[in-house]
Design a protein around this motif. Structure first.
Motif, PDB file in Angstrom:
ATOM      1  N   ARG A 225       0.817  -1.219   0.000  1.00  0.00           N
ATOM      2  CA  ARG A 225       0.000   0.000   0.000  1.00  0.00           C
ATOM      3  C   ARG A 225       0.852   1.272   0.000  1.00  0.00           C
ATOM      4  NH1 ARG A 225      -5.366  -0.936   0.442  1.00  0.00           N
ATOM      5  NH2 ARG A 225      -6.064  -2.887   1.391  1.00  0.00           N
ATOM      6  N   SER A 226       2.076   1.200   0.518  1.00  0.00           N
ATOM      7  CA  SER A 226       2.919   2.396   0.618  1.00  0.00           C
ATOM      8  C   SER A 226       3.695   2.710  -0.656  1.00  0.00           C
ATOM      9  CB  SER A 226       3.892   2.255   1.792  1.00  0.00           C
ATOM     10  OG  SER A 226       4.873   1.278   1.503  1.00  0.00           O
ATOM     11  N   LYS A 227       3.754   1.803  -1.597  1.00  0.00           N
ATOM     12  CA  LYS A 227       4.536   2.009  -2.824  1.00  0.00           C
ATOM     13  C   LYS A 227       3.725   2.754  -3.879  1.00  0.00           C
ATOM     14  CE  LYS A 227       8.146  -0.825  -1.981  1.00  0.00           C
ATOM     15  NZ  LYS A 227       9.531  -0.591  -2.091  1.00  0.00           N
ATOM     16  N   ALA A 228       4.307   3.815  -4.404  1.00  0.00           N
ATOM     17  CA  ALA A 228       3.661   4.558  -5.490  1.00  0.00           C
ATOM     18  C   ALA A 228       3.620   3.673  -6.734  1.00  0.00           C
ATOM     19  CB  ALA A 228       4.443   5.834  -5.780  1.00  0.00           C
ATOM     20  N   GLY A 229       2.521   3.700  -7.437  1.00  0.00           N
ATOM     21  CA  GLY A 229       2.388   2.919  -8.662  1.00  0.00           C
ATOM     22  C   GLY A 229       1.973   1.472  -8.431  1.00  0.00           C
ATOM     23  N   TRP A 230       1.693   1.123  -7.180  1.00  0.00           N
ATOM     24  CA  TRP A 230       1.253  -0.234  -6.862  1.00  0.00           C
ATOM     25  C   TRP A 230      -0.174  -0.204  -6.332  1.00  0.00           C
ATOM     26  CZ3 TRP A 230       5.395  -3.616  -3.958  1.00  0.00           C
ATOM     27  CH2 TRP A 230       6.496  -3.822  -4.791  1.00  0.00           C
ATOM     28  N   ASN A 231      -1.004  -1.091  -6.856  1.00  0.00           N
ATOM     29  CA  ASN A 231      -2.353  -1.312  -6.332  1.00  0.00           C
ATOM     30  C   ASN A 231      -2.313  -2.571  -5.490  1.00  0.00           C
ATOM     31  OD1 ASN A 231      -3.576   0.851  -7.662  1.00  0.00           O
ATOM     32  ND2 ASN A 231      -4.060  -0.386  -9.457  1.00  0.00           N
ATOM     33  N   PHE A 232      -2.902  -2.509  -4.317  1.00  0.00           N
ATOM     34  CA  PHE A 232      -2.945  -3.675  -3.433  1.00  0.00           C
ATOM     35  C   PHE A 232      -3.939  -4.680  -3.999  1.00  0.00           C
ATOM     36  CE2 PHE A 232      -4.723  -5.813   0.400  1.00  0.00           C
ATOM     37  CZ  PHE A 232      -3.570  -6.473   0.794  1.00  0.00           C
ATOM     38  N   ALA A 233      -3.419  -5.841  -4.426  1.00  0.00           N
ATOM     39  CA  ALA A 233      -4.267  -6.868  -5.033  1.00  0.00           C
ATOM     40  C   ALA A 233      -4.592  -7.990  -4.051  1.00  0.00           C
ATOM     41  CB  ALA A 233      -3.579  -7.436  -6.274  1.00  0.00           C
ATOM     42  N   GLY A 234      -4.191  -7.833  -2.805  1.00  0.00           N
ATOM     43  CA  GLY A 234      -4.538  -8.821  -1.800  1.00  0.00           C
ATOM     44  C   GLY A 234      -3.358  -9.610  -1.278  1.00  0.00           C
ATOM     45  N   ILE A 235      -3.663 -10.396  -0.275  1.00  0.00           N
ATOM     46  CA  ILE A 235      -2.664 -11.284   0.309  1.00  0.00           C
ATOM     47  C   ILE A 235      -3.194 -12.704   0.220  1.00  0.00           C
ATOM     48  CG2 ILE A 235      -1.493 -11.984   2.431  1.00  0.00           C
ATOM     49  CD1 ILE A 235      -1.148  -9.132   3.130  1.00  0.00           C
ATOM     50  N   TYR A 236      -2.360 -13.571  -0.274  1.00  0.00           N
ATOM     51  CA  TYR A 236      -2.675 -14.990  -0.359  1.00  0.00           C
ATOM     52  C   TYR A 236      -1.813 -15.649   0.706  1.00  0.00           C
ATOM     53  CZ  TYR A 236      -4.592 -13.528  -4.819  1.00  0.00           C
ATOM     54  OH  TYR A 236      -5.313 -12.886  -5.789  1.00  0.00           O
ATOM     55  N   ALA A 237      -2.431 -16.399   1.576  1.00  0.00           N
ATOM     56  CA  ALA A 237      -1.674 -16.950   2.695  1.00  0.00           C
ATOM     57  C   ALA A 237      -2.174 -18.333   3.076  1.00  0.00           C
ATOM     58  CB  ALA A 237      -1.796 -16.002   3.891  1.00  0.00           C
ATOM     59  N   ASP A 238      -1.226 -19.217   3.294  1.00  0.00           N
ATOM     60  CA  ASP A 238      -1.539 -20.577   3.733  1.00  0.00           C
ATOM     61  C   ASP A 238      -0.895 -20.797   5.092  1.00  0.00           C
ATOM     62  OD1 ASP A 238      -3.036 -21.687   1.486  1.00  0.00           O
ATOM     63  OD2 ASP A 238      -1.180 -21.435   0.345  1.00  0.00           O
ATOM     64  N   TYR A 239      -1.720 -21.088   6.074  1.00  0.00           N
ATOM     65  CA  TYR A 239      -1.248 -21.297   7.442  1.00  0.00           C
ATOM     66  C   TYR A 239      -1.178 -22.793   7.737  1.00  0.00           C
ATOM     67  CZ  TYR A 239      -0.957 -21.017  12.508  1.00  0.00           C
ATOM     68  OH  TYR A 239      -0.555 -21.156  13.815  1.00  0.00           O
ATOM     69  N   GLY A 240      -0.026 -23.208   8.232  1.00  0.00           N
ATOM     70  CA  GLY A 240       0.139 -24.616   8.596  1.00  0.00           C
ATOM     71  C   GLY A 240       0.232 -25.542   7.400  1.00  0.00           C
ATOM     72  N   LYS A 241       0.730 -25.030   6.283  1.00  0.00           N
ATOM     73  CA  LYS A 241       0.842 -25.844   5.063  1.00  0.00           C
ATOM     74  C   LYS A 241       2.303 -25.930   4.628  1.00  0.00           C
ATOM     75  CE  LYS A 241      -3.615 -26.224   4.529  1.00  0.00           C
ATOM     76  NZ  LYS A 241      -4.313 -27.460   4.603  1.00  0.00           N
ATOM     77  N   SER A 242       2.733 -27.117   4.287  1.00  0.00           N
ATOM     78  CA  SER A 242       4.079 -27.328   3.776  1.00  0.00           C
ATOM     79  C   SER A 242       4.190 -26.739   2.378  1.00  0.00           C
ATOM     80  CB  SER A 242       4.379 -28.832   3.715  1.00  0.00           C
ATOM     81  OG  SER A 242       5.574 -29.056   3.014  1.00  0.00           O
ATOM     82  N   GLY A 243       5.369 -26.262   2.050  1.00  0.00           N
ATOM     83  CA  GLY A 243       5.584 -25.693   0.730  1.00  0.00           C
ATOM     84  C   GLY A 243       6.127 -26.684  -0.278  1.00  0.00           C
ATOM     85  N   THR A 244       6.176 -27.967   0.094  1.00  0.00           N
ATOM     86  CA  THR A 244       6.757 -28.957  -0.816  1.00  0.00           C
ATOM     87  C   THR A 244       5.818 -29.357  -1.938  1.00  0.00           C
ATOM     88  OG1 THR A 244       6.081 -30.752   0.649  1.00  0.00           O
ATOM     89  CG2 THR A 244       8.330 -29.922   0.907  1.00  0.00           C
ATOM     90  N   LYS A 245       4.516 -29.181  -1.734  1.00  0.00           N
ATOM     91  CA  LYS A 245       3.536 -29.547  -2.769  1.00  0.00           C
ATOM     92  C   LYS A 245       2.508 -28.437  -2.914  1.00  0.00           C
ATOM     93  CE  LYS A 245       3.879 -34.372  -1.522  1.00  0.00           C
ATOM     94  NZ  LYS A 245       3.426 -35.227  -0.468  1.00  0.00           N
ATOM     95  N   GLN A 246       1.989 -28.294  -4.122  1.00  0.00           N
ATOM     96  CA  GLN A 246       0.940 -27.306  -4.350  1.00  0.00           C
ATOM     97  C   GLN A 246      -0.389 -27.795  -3.785  1.00  0.00           C
ATOM     98  OE1 GLN A 246       0.687 -26.005  -8.421  1.00  0.00           O
ATOM     99  NE2 GLN A 246       2.890 -25.690  -8.568  1.00  0.00           N
TER     100      GLN A 246
END
Length: 182
Positions: A52-73
């Motif tokens: 939100r603080s960067k000029a020229g950037w629109n906040f498109a959201g946050i994608y977040a996975d809690y308690g999930k391993s990053g080894t598989k999609q």
């Protein structure tokens, strides 16, 4: 005869006409340990404020996975939703703390970043200071090799290829240092 020269500030002109970038963040913690809940929440807050603080950037959201391993999609619902939104053209830049936050599987990481790069979507890995649109995949490959937990997912030919790339860069760096020394 005097000629008048008009100086045009290109950088100001470019930013005026550039379309704002739709920027999101991807956050993840792999376990449900209570102390990680605070870390997870601070990631969410940090990235929302940063975008939100960067000029020229629109906040498109946050994608977040809690308690999930990053080894598989599989099972990472927000990660998959983010990729779908990228496919739909809703995202221009993805910010994430590090390579291992996005994907911990080497093959998946390179595959995902390549696909996003083809769509002109930049992935900014903050810890490594890497923008995927500005770096070659080989550079990303070298960083992925050093990320904890990823090595076990290497295929033997991929490991050999990475060693050759690293040796080539190391040789080039040593040659450059030697030339500077002389």
């Amino acid at each position: 005869m005097e000629e008048k020269v008009k100086l045009i500030d290109i950088t100001a002109n470019e930013t005026e006409h550039q379309k704002p970038k739709n920027v999101c963040a991807y956050c993840r913690v792999s376990t449900n340990i209570p102390y990680q809940k605070g870390y997870y929440e601070s990631q969410l807050e940090y990235y929302e404020n940063m975008i939100r603080s960067k000029a020229g950037w629109n906040f498109a959201g946050i994608y977040a996975d809690y308690g999930k391993s990053g080894t598989k999609q599989k099972g990472r619902t927000d990660f998959m939703r983010m990729l779908e939104d990228c496919e739909a053209g809703e995202i221009d830049i993805i910010c994430t703390k590090s390579i291992s936050r996005l994907v911990r599987n080497t093959v998946e990481c390179i595959k995902v970043v390549r696909e996003l790069k083809k769509k002109q979507i930049d992935v900014y890995f903050e810890k490594e200071f890497i923008h995927s649109q500005k770096k070659r995949i080989a550079t990303l490959h070298l960083f992925v090799c050093g990320t904890g937990g990823i090595r076990k997912h290497f295929l033997e030919p991929e490991l050999e290829h990475t060693k050759k790339i690293f040796e080539r860069y190391l040789y080039t760096a040593q040659s450059s240092i030697w030339l500077l020394y002389q």
